[in-house]
Design a protein around this motif. Structure first.
Motif, PDB file in Angstrom:
ATOM      1  N   LEU A  26       0.819  -1.214   0.000  1.00  4.69           N
ATOM      2  CA  LEU A  26       0.000   0.000   0.000  1.00  4.69           C
ATOM      3  C   LEU A  26       0.851   1.262   0.000  1.00  4.69           C
ATOM      4  O   LEU A  26       0.519   2.232  -0.677  1.00  4.69           O
ATOM      5  N   THR A  27       1.951   1.264   0.749  1.00  3.30           N
ATOM      6  CA  THR A  27       2.761   2.482   0.868  1.00  3.30           C
ATOM      7  C   THR A  27       3.952   2.522  -0.079  1.00  3.30           C
ATOM      8  O   THR A  27       4.416   3.596  -0.441  1.00  3.30           O
TER       9      THR A  27
ATOM     10  N   ALA B 233      -1.717   2.788   6.769  1.00  2.53           N
ATOM     11  CA  ALA B 233      -0.875   2.835   5.568  1.00  2.53           C
ATOM     12  C   ALA B 233      -1.379   3.913   4.615  1.00  2.53           C
ATOM     13  O   ALA B 233      -0.588   4.698   4.088  1.00  2.53           O
ATOM     14  N   LEU B 234      -2.691   3.963   4.413  1.00  9.30           N
ATOM     15  CA  LEU B 234      -3.240   4.962   3.496  1.00  9.30           C
ATOM     16  C   LEU B 234      -3.068   6.382   4.036  1.00  9.30           C
ATOM     17  O   LEU B 234      -2.769   7.296   3.272  1.00  9.30           O
ATOM     18  N   SER B 235      -3.224   6.552   5.348  1.00  5.15           N
ATOM     19  CA  SER B 235      -3.038   7.898   5.895  1.00  5.15           C
ATOM     20  C   SER B 235      -1.572   8.329   5.825  1.00  5.15           C
ATOM     21  O   SER B 235      -1.284   9.511   5.703  1.00  5.15           O
TER      22      SER B 235
ATOM     23  N   ARG C  42      -0.729  12.484   0.960  1.00  2.12           N
ATOM     24  CA  ARG C  42      -0.342  13.514  -0.011  1.00  2.12           C
ATOM     25  C   ARG C  42       0.028  12.875  -1.348  1.00  2.12           C
ATOM     26  O   ARG C  42      -0.397  13.334  -2.400  1.00  2.12           O
ATOM     27  N   ARG C  43       0.813  11.795  -1.296  1.00  2.00           N
ATOM     28  CA  ARG C  43       1.181  11.093  -2.532  1.00  2.00           C
ATOM     29  C   ARG C  43      -0.053  10.506  -3.210  1.00  2.00           C
ATOM     30  O   ARG C  43      -0.109  10.418  -4.436  1.00  2.00           O
ATOM     31  N   MET C  44      -1.041  10.100  -2.405  1.00  2.00           N
ATOM     32  CA  MET C  44      -2.260   9.522  -2.962  1.00  2.00           C
ATOM     33  C   MET C  44      -2.998  10.556  -3.809  1.00  2.00           C
ATOM     34  O   MET C  44      -3.456  10.252  -4.915  1.00  2.00           O
ATOM     35  N   GLY C  45      -3.127  11.772  -3.298  1.00  4.38           N
ATOM     36  CA  GLY C  45      -3.804  12.828  -4.054  1.00  4.38           C
ATOM     37  C   GLY C  45      -3.136  13.086  -5.394  1.00  4.38           C
ATOM     38  O   GLY C  45      -3.812  13.248  -6.419  1.00  4.38           O
ATOM     39  N   GLU C  46      -1.805  13.097  -5.393  1.00  3.95           N
ATOM     40  CA  GLU C  46      -1.064  13.300  -6.640  1.00  3.95           C
ATOM     41  C   GLU C  46      -1.291  12.132  -7.593  1.00  3.95           C
ATOM     42  O   GLU C  46      -1.450  12.328  -8.798  1.00  3.95           O
ATOM     43  N   SER C  47      -1.337  10.923  -7.060  1.00  2.00           N
ATOM     44  CA  SER C  47      -1.539   9.734  -7.885  1.00  2.00           C
ATOM     45  C   SER C  47      -2.948   9.703  -8.475  1.00  2.00           C
ATOM     46  O   SER C  47      -3.135   9.304  -9.631  1.00  2.00           O
TER      47      SER C  47
ATOM     48  N   ARG D 122      -2.812   1.040  -7.691  1.00  4.44           N
ATOM     49  CA  ARG D 122      -2.352  -0.118  -6.918  1.00  4.44           C
ATOM     50  C   ARG D 122      -3.212  -0.299  -5.675  1.00  4.44           C
ATOM     51  O   ARG D 122      -3.675  -1.399  -5.365  1.00  4.44           O
ATOM     52  N   CYS D 123      -3.477   0.799  -4.952  1.00  3.40           N
ATOM     53  CA  CYS D 123      -4.292   0.706  -3.733  1.00  3.40           C
ATOM     54  C   CYS D 123      -5.743   0.350  -4.048  1.00  3.40           C
ATOM     55  O   CYS D 123      -6.355  -0.445  -3.329  1.00  3.40           O
ATOM     56  N   ALA D 124      -6.285   0.918  -5.128  1.00  6.94           N
ATOM     57  CA  ALA D 124      -7.659   0.566  -5.522  1.00  6.94           C
ATOM     58  C   ALA D 124      -7.746  -0.920  -5.834  1.00  6.94           C
ATOM     59  O   ALA D 124      -8.696  -1.600  -5.429  1.00  6.94           O
ATOM     60  N   LEU D 125      -6.754  -1.439  -6.527  1.00  6.68           N
ATOM     61  CA  LEU D 125      -6.698  -2.866  -6.855  1.00  6.68           C
ATOM     62  C   LEU D 125      -6.537  -3.720  -5.596  1.00  6.68           C
ATOM     63  O   LEU D 125      -7.271  -4.691  -5.395  1.00  6.68           O
TER      64      LEU D 125
END
Length: 190
Positions: A32-33, A72-74, A78-83, A126-129
């Motif tokens: 996840l990370t 892990a998601l928290s 910030r990287r998640m928003g960019e992704s 990747r996280c959605a999957l």
């Protein structure tokens, strides 16, 4: 009940179960990370529970998985928003890209190959999957965890599945055709 004899009886079984789960939780956090150090921190924090009561063992393992996912998601917020922004710029994968009828996974594909193929996928898809397919989290819950709408989760899952298929096929030296652009795909089936 102490943990002085971890190889015997119920205490030993519980210790072995948590040792196995901890390894799987660490791998989940890493996938996840994408970061070993953050993953270790996430799992240590999530596993900080009282494991002495066997009645709650399965519940605690399930809860630990949920905690690892949330932490892990928290940790990559910030990287998640960019992704997510990068993913929204991509064309929709076609169903043929997601499930290629000419290719199947080698039966001897191991954890290392799967890890390499997953980590080659950008963070959001990747996280959605991982959440929707590997962890069997509902689309609604995944949307909440990823802080996006349901359609974005479906889109991310489709991208992740297409890229995972392509990455695993590449590891097997199978030629996967280039992405076809489908400007108005629907992902209700995925």
């Amino acid at each position: 009940m102490g943990w002085s004899r971890p190889d015997s009886g119920l205490e030993g079984a519980l210790a072995r179960t948590f040792a196995k789960e901890e390894s799987e939780l660490l791998w989940l956090a890493f996938l996840l990370t994408g970061d070993c150090e953050i993953s270790m921190h996430v799992v240590v924090n999530a596993m900080d529970i009282d494991a002495s009561n066997p009645f709650f063992r399965n519940w605690m393992i399930s809860w630990s998985r949920k905690l690892v996912i949330a932490k892990a998601l928290s940790s990559v917020d910030r990287r998640m928003g960019e992704s997510v922004r990068r993913a929204r710029q991509l064309p929709c994968p076609t169903p043929a890209e997601i499930v290629n009828p000419d290719w199947s996974l080698d039966s001897d594909t191991g954890k290392t190959e799967l890890e390499r193929a997953l980590l080659a996928i950008d963070l959001f898809p990747r996280c959605a999957l991982l959440l929707t397919v590997f962890e069997k989290v509902s689309i609604d819950d995944a949307a909440s965890l990823l802080n996006v709408d349901r359609e974005t989760v479906r889109f991310g899952k489709a991208i992740g599945l297409a890229e995972l298929t392509r990455n695993l096929a590449a590891n097997q030296q199978f030629e996967v055709s280039a992405r076809a652009v489908s400007p108005s795909g629907s992902f209700a089936a995925f």
